[in-house]
Design a protein around this motif. Structure first.
Motif, PDB file in Angstrom:
ATOM      1  N   PRO A  68       0.843  -1.201   0.000  1.00  0.00           N
ATOM      2  CA  PRO A  68       0.000   0.000   0.000  1.00  0.00           C
ATOM      3  C   PRO A  68       0.875   1.247   0.000  1.00  0.00           C
ATOM      4  N   VAL A  69       0.464   2.244  -0.754  1.00  0.00           N
ATOM      5  CA  VAL A  69       1.283   3.442  -0.867  1.00  0.00           C
ATOM      6  C   VAL A  69       1.393   4.166   0.469  1.00  0.00           C
ATOM      7  N   GLY A  70       0.402   3.981   1.360  1.00  0.00           N
ATOM      8  CA  GLY A  70       0.468   4.609   2.671  1.00  0.00           C
ATOM      9  C   GLY A  70       1.632   4.121   3.502  1.00  0.00           C
ATOM     10  N   VAL A  71       2.040   2.867   3.298  1.00  0.00           N
ATOM     11  CA  VAL A  71       3.204   2.343   4.018  1.00  0.00           C
ATOM     12  C   VAL A  71       4.464   3.087   3.605  1.00  0.00           C
ATOM     13  N   VAL A  72       4.597   3.365   2.314  1.00  0.00           N
ATOM     14  CA  VAL A  72       5.777   4.078   1.818  1.00  0.00           C
ATOM     15  C   VAL A  72       5.772   5.514   2.306  1.00  0.00           C
ATOM     16  N   THR A  73       4.621   6.191   2.258  1.00  0.00           N
ATOM     17  CA  THR A  73       4.575   7.581   2.705  1.00  0.00           C
ATOM     18  C   THR A  73       4.859   7.703   4.195  1.00  0.00           C
ATOM     19  N   VAL A  74       4.411   6.745   4.984  1.00  0.00           N
ATOM     20  CA  VAL A  74       4.725   6.766   6.418  1.00  0.00           C
ATOM     21  C   VAL A  74       6.227   6.619   6.627  1.00  0.00           C
ATOM     22  N   SER A  75       6.861   5.726   5.860  1.00  0.00           N
ATOM     23  CA  SER A  75       8.317   5.563   5.979  1.00  0.00           C
ATOM     24  C   SER A  75       9.048   6.830   5.570  1.00  0.00           C
ATOM     25  N   LEU A  76       8.628   7.436   4.468  1.00  0.00           N
ATOM     26  CA  LEU A  76       9.236   8.699   4.052  1.00  0.00           C
ATOM     27  C   LEU A  76       8.981   9.802   5.066  1.00  0.00           C
ATOM     28  N   GLY A  77       7.786   9.803   5.659  1.00  0.00           N
ATOM     29  CA  GLY A  77       7.488  10.797   6.682  1.00  0.00           C
ATOM     30  C   GLY A  77       8.358  10.636   7.914  1.00  0.00           C
ATOM     31  N   GLY A  78       8.625   9.385   8.298  1.00  0.00           N
ATOM     32  CA  GLY A  78       9.534   9.172   9.416  1.00  0.00           C
ATOM     33  C   GLY A  78      10.936   9.666   9.117  1.00  0.00           C
ATOM     34  N   ALA A  79      11.414   9.395   7.903  1.00  0.00           N
ATOM     35  CA  ALA A  79      12.729   9.911   7.517  1.00  0.00           C
ATOM     36  C   ALA A  79      12.745  11.439   7.484  1.00  0.00           C
ATOM     37  N   TYR A  80      11.641  12.022   7.050  1.00  0.00           N
ATOM     38  CA  TYR A  80      11.544  13.491   7.017  1.00  0.00           C
ATOM     39  C   TYR A  80      11.600  14.063   8.423  1.00  0.00           C
ATOM     40  N   PHE A  81      10.883  13.460   9.358  1.00  0.00           N
ATOM     41  CA  PHE A  81      10.920  13.920  10.744  1.00  0.00           C
ATOM     42  C   PHE A  81      12.325  13.766  11.333  1.00  0.00           C
ATOM     43  N   ALA A  82      12.989  12.652  11.051  1.00  0.00           N
ATOM     44  CA  ALA A  82      14.350  12.461  11.555  1.00  0.00           C
ATOM     45  C   ALA A  82      15.284  13.529  11.009  1.00  0.00           C
ATOM     46  N   TRP A  83      15.119  13.881   9.728  1.00  0.00           N
ATOM     47  CA  TRP A  83      15.946  14.929   9.142  1.00  0.00           C
ATOM     48  C   TRP A  83      15.678  16.278   9.804  1.00  0.00           C
ATOM     49  N   LEU A  84      14.401  16.578  10.091  1.00  0.00           N
ATOM     50  CA  LEU A  84      14.081  17.833  10.757  1.00  0.00           C
ATOM     51  C   LEU A  84      14.695  17.896  12.153  1.00  0.00           C
ATOM     52  N   LEU A  85      14.618  16.780  12.900  1.00  0.00           N
ATOM     53  CA  LEU A  85      15.199  16.758  14.239  1.00  0.00           C
ATOM     54  C   LEU A  85      16.716  16.926  14.181  1.00  0.00           C
ATOM     55  N   PHE A  86      17.356  16.263  13.222  1.00  0.00           N
ATOM     56  CA  PHE A  86      18.803  16.390  13.077  1.00  0.00           C
ATOM     57  C   PHE A  86      19.183  17.821  12.706  1.00  0.00           C
ATOM     58  N   ARG A  87      18.422  18.427  11.831  1.00  0.00           N
ATOM     59  CA  ARG A  87      18.685  19.803  11.423  1.00  0.00           C
ATOM     60  C   ARG A  87      18.498  20.773  12.587  1.00  0.00           C
ATOM     61  N   GLN A  88      17.439  20.557  13.364  1.00  0.00           N
ATOM     62  CA  GLN A  88      17.195  21.421  14.515  1.00  0.00           C
ATOM     63  C   GLN A  88      18.288  21.235  15.564  1.00  0.00           C
ATOM     64  N   ALA A  89      18.763  19.989  15.761  1.00  0.00           N
ATOM     65  CA  ALA A  89      19.834  19.749  16.734  1.00  0.00           C
ATOM     66  C   ALA A  89      21.125  20.440  16.299  1.00  0.00           C
ATOM     67  N   ARG A  90      21.408  20.456  15.008  1.00  0.00           N
ATOM     68  CA  ARG A  90      22.610  21.136  14.536  1.00  0.00           C
ATOM     69  C   ARG A  90      22.518  22.645  14.740  1.00  0.00           C
ATOM     70  N   ARG A  91      21.323  23.218  14.605  1.00  0.00           N
ATOM     71  CA  ARG A  91      21.144  24.638  14.838  1.00  0.00           C
ATOM     72  C   ARG A  91      21.403  25.004  16.291  1.00  0.00           C
TER      73      ARG A  91
END
Length: 424
Positions: free
Chosen positions: A400-423
């Motif tokens: 199901p495409v929702g499984v892929v979007t959830v995985s991409l969303g998790g990666a997106y959130f991890a990237w945001l947290l990493f970016r915020q931690a670097r700031r």
């Protein structure tokens, strides 16, 4: 007579006053000249050489290729918008002001979304070269390629584009209304409410497409009304709307689980699979209603014009600029929920597209707020690419495409947290 003495001035004082007045007048005239030059685009023309100095920030073109107005020629002066602007006048009664970078980004996103759709049409158990796919789309293909591309895969590709665009638009609307990047319909709870409406329709009415679509729309609207009413305190604040929406979403998630437990096994399995968000079983029957619904919902967005960026400035500023704040917000709310309802009715609740698309589009366009067109195109690109991954990653089995979007969303959130931690 009072004891005050009038100040006496001598010749030296008169000369000093004249010099002072001349200096102030010259400075004032210089400031005025610089202000006028800045309003004209930050350029100055040298009378001797005719050379323009400074940075021109407006590229003005119309149907006749008219050049920008010069300072002092009596025509309308340019305005410094902080970025390069294209003013297009295809007719006397119509003028469009387009950001140059935004226009370029939207063009590239359109090409990328179409490329992802063509890639999805060409890959699968029966591989069709991209050139043959384009031939089929232009009406020149025949035989098995036409059957595979046009009859089997094209409806799914079109629905991925339209549903992704609807989710991107909805996410941009709610993130602008709440003035918060977390203000997407799947976080606030509108997608969960639409899912609740679908489950109730499956149990009480049936599993037809139009019944499901109506249930999703009604469920989303009822959820929106409840969230809006609970969050309203002399106006609606974005943070309060998000908190109330998260609470309502948690309650509705429990209701959805109760529905699945209480219904018969066949309906429960169908509801659980549909709840993952999938484009697997969609065909030409779903393309016309989804296309027409998304197109009709874009009409009020065009009619409202640039009111959404004005709402991002705050209720007081928007009201001072002539916007009817509550009425305009309610119209945007209904349109956003309807877009979510259309997407949910067709493919189920697909998460994270509405959350990530506006933010990714804003980072590419570098605008102050979310842009509806760029968000819609980014949503179409994300869902088309995610659907291709869902079919290709574990072929011949399709996810199901929702499984892929959830995985991409998790990666997106991890990237945001990493970016915020670097700031920090």
């Amino acid at each position: 007579m009072s004891g005050r003495k009038r100040p006496t001035t001598g010749p030296g004082d008169g000369a000093l006053g004249s010099a002072r007045d001349g200096a102030l007048g010259g400075a004032r005239d210089g400031v005025l000249d610089r202000a006028l030059d800045g309003a004209a685009g930050g350029t100055r023309t040298d009378a001797g050489t005719g050379r323009r100095e400074g940075q021109g920030i407006i590229g003005v073109t119309d149907a006749n290729g008219t050049t920008p107005p010069k300072p002092g020629d009596g025509r309308a002066r340019g305005i410094d918008f902080g970025r390069r602007i294209l003013l297009v006048r295809p007719a006397r009664w119509l003028s469009l002001r387009l950001g140059l970078r935004t226009t370029v980004v939207c063009g590239l996103l359109t090409l990328a979304a179409l490329a992802a759709a063509v890639l999805g049409l060409s890959t699968g158990e029966f591989t069709v070269p991209p050139g043959e796919v384009i031939a089929v789309l232009t009406g020149q293909g025949t035989g098995p390629a036409r059957l595979v591309v046009f009859e089997w895969r094209l409806p799914r590709a079109l629905l991925a584009l339209f549903i992704g665009a609807a989710l991107g638009l909805s996410g941009a609307i709610f993130q602008s209304l709440t003035r918060n990047p977390l203000g997407s319909p799947d976080v606030i709870g509108f997608s969960t409410g639409a899912y609740t409406g679908v489950l109730a329709t499956m149990v009480l009415v049936g599993r037809g497409y139009y019944e499901t679509a109506g249930g999703a729309l009604v469920g989303g609207l009822i959820t929106a009304i409840v969230v809006y009413a609970l969050a309203y305190r002399r106006g609606v604040q974005g943070f309060r709307l998000i908190i109330v929406g998260i609470a309502i979403s948690a309650v509705l998630a429990s209701v959805n689980q109760w529905f699945i437990i209480k219904v018969n096994l066949q309906t429960a399995v169908a509801a659980a699979l549909w709840g993952q968000g999938s484009l697997n079983d969609l065909g030409w029957d779903q393309v016309p209603p989804v296309t027409v619904a998304v197109a009709l919902l874009c009409v009020p967005l065009l009619a409202l014009g640039p009111r959404l960026p004005l709402l991002e400035m705050g209720d007081d500023a928007a009201a001072a600029l002539g916007v009817r704040v509550e009425r305009t917000r309610q119209v945007y709310l209904v349109v956003g929920v309807a877009l979510v309802g259309v997407a949910t009715a067709a493919a189920g609740p697909i998460s994270f597209v509405a959350l990530a698309a506006p933010q990714l589009a804003q980072r590419l366009t570098r605008t102050a707020g979310t842009t509806l067109t760029a968000s819609a195109l980014m949503g179409a690109l994300l869902l088309a690419a995610s659907d291709w991954v869902a079919r290709w990653a574990f072929a011949p089995n399709e996810l199901p495409v929702g499984v892929v979007t959830v995985s991409l969303g998790g990666a997106y959130f991890a990237w945001l947290l990493f970016r915020q931690a670097r700031r920090e």
